[in-house]
Scaffold this active site. Structure first.
Site, PDB file in Angstrom:
ATOM      1  N   ASP A 151     -15.864  -3.499   6.792  1.00 54.16           N
ATOM      2  CA  ASP A 151     -15.477  -2.469   5.713  1.00 54.16           C
ATOM      3  C   ASP A 151     -16.554  -2.511   4.609  1.00 54.16           C
ATOM      4  O   ASP A 151     -17.245  -3.660   4.433  1.00 54.16           O
ATOM      5  CB  ASP A 151     -14.242  -3.032   4.704  1.00 54.16           C
ATOM      6  CG  ASP A 151     -12.886  -2.537   5.391  1.00 54.16           C
ATOM      7  OD1 ASP A 151     -12.985  -1.464   6.087  1.00 54.16           O
ATOM      8  OD2 ASP A 151     -11.698  -3.007   4.915  1.00 54.16           O
TER       9      ASP A 151
ATOM     10  N   PRO B 162      -3.359   2.694 -16.196  1.00 58.14           N
ATOM     11  CA  PRO B 162      -4.754   2.894 -16.384  1.00 58.14           C
ATOM     12  C   PRO B 162      -5.112   1.732 -17.410  1.00 58.14           C
ATOM     13  O   PRO B 162      -6.449   1.463 -17.419  1.00 58.14           O
ATOM     14  CB  PRO B 162      -4.982   4.218 -17.176  1.00 58.14           C
ATOM     15  CG  PRO B 162      -3.573   4.483 -17.696  1.00 58.14           C
ATOM     16  CD  PRO B 162      -2.436   3.727 -16.904  1.00 58.14           C
TER      17      PRO B 162
ATOM     18  N   ARG C  60      -3.569  -1.954   5.820  1.00 59.47           N
ATOM     19  CA  ARG C  60      -4.454  -1.857   6.650  1.00 59.47           C
ATOM     20  C   ARG C  60      -5.200  -3.041   6.993  1.00 59.47           C
ATOM     21  O   ARG C  60      -5.850  -3.287   8.198  1.00 59.47           O
ATOM     22  CB  ARG C  60      -5.543  -0.690   6.386  1.00 59.47           C
ATOM     23  CG  ARG C  60      -6.450  -1.181   5.322  1.00 59.47           C
ATOM     24  CD  ARG C  60      -7.490   0.110   5.041  1.00 59.47           C
ATOM     25  NE  ARG C  60      -8.528   0.154   5.870  1.00 59.47           N
ATOM     26  CZ  ARG C  60      -9.526  -0.620   6.140  1.00 59.47           C
ATOM     27  NH1 ARG C  60      -9.716  -1.779   5.123  1.00 59.47           N
ATOM     28  NH2 ARG C  60     -10.499  -0.542   7.137  1.00 59.47           N
TER      29      ARG C  60
END
Ligand code: JE8
Length: 243
Positions: free
Chosen positions: A173, A89, A158
């Site tokens: 996209d 994080p 992808r």
């Protein structure tokens, strides 16, 4: 591209072998190996964590175990073609741009932390010898790095040539042109009294393209004005500015 993942929960990474990613493996477009960190422990309890220096809650993952595991998985780090990715994080944001950058890597090695994270010296050690990315998938706190690895692997793979059936999908996209995608529709023509926007059935490709761009601009302005503000000055033409 070869992808290695080191984790204490190998089964968390099972989705990497499903659907699109699984087909990419079967077609030889990528190689994926998941390694159990505990395979590099030497004690009966297979300990991978210890109390934090300086006190504080939780446990920290031991550098010795990670060092043995990563040395084994990465191999000789001199001129290594691998990037080491450490989800945290406290990392730099993972973005579509970073996903594109990583598509040129021969190897991605992901180190999945748990507990309060991995002893910082692991990152510091390998960062002296190879590219290391401490990366966050978003401003919220997960329990470990595995879910983040699934997100990042899918976003990168992808984009690899041959993975998506239609290359236009990746090219169009969200974020590829700096905007969010507009709405999509399919049959039936009317659903619960809600019609498909007539322009999409007009056959006028120029009008459809303009309508889609307008909807993308509206959606981006409403939900992500920061993306609009970040566009280069020449990104919007006169018609865009009229939206
Ligand atoms: C309370 N503590 C705070 C430090 C992290 C502890 C859990 N944890 C241990 C390893 C680890 C790896 C990633 C992430 C993570 N959380 N959120 C994201 N966007 C991530 C990403 N990428 C979280 C993680 C929980």
């Amino acid at each position: 591209m070869r992808i290695d993942v080191v984790t204490i929960f190998p089964s968390y990474l099972a989705p990497l072998r499903e659907a699109l990613l699984g087909r990419a493996i079967d077609r030889g477009l990528i190689e994926v190996a998941v390694h159990d960190l505990r395979d590099w422990t030497h004690d009966v309890h297979q300990a991978v964590d210890d109390s934090p220096y300086g006190g504080g809650p939780g446990m920290v993952m031991k550098p010795q175990v990670w060092g043995e595991a990563l040395d084994s998985v990465i191999g000789p780090v001199i001129d290594s073609p691998a990037r080491l990715v450490v989800p945290t994080p406290a990392g730099r944001p993972f973005t579509q741009q970073l996903a594109h950058e990583w598509t040129s890597a021969e190897r991605l090695v992901f180190a999945c932390g748990r507990y309060e994270g991995i002893d910082q010296r692991v990152v510091d050690h390998y960062a002296q010898r190879m590219p290391v990315d401490e990366v966050s998938i978003g401003d919220y706190v997960l329990v470990g790095g595995e879910v983040a690895v699934l997100v990042m692997v899918e976003a990168v793979v992808r984009l690899l040539p041959g993975v998506l059936g239609n290359p236009r999908s990746a090219a169009e996209d969200s974020f590829s042109d700096g905007l969010l995608e507009g709405p999509a529709y399919t049959r039936p023509e009317v659903w619960r009294d809600l019609p498909v926007p007539p322009v999409l059935r007009s056959g006028d490709h120029a009008a459809v393209d303009r309508w889609r761009r307008d909807r993308a601009l509206e959606r981006t302005a409403r939900l992500r004005p920061d993306l609009l503000a970040a566009l280069p000055p020449d990104a919007l033409d006169e018609a865009d500015r009229a939206v």
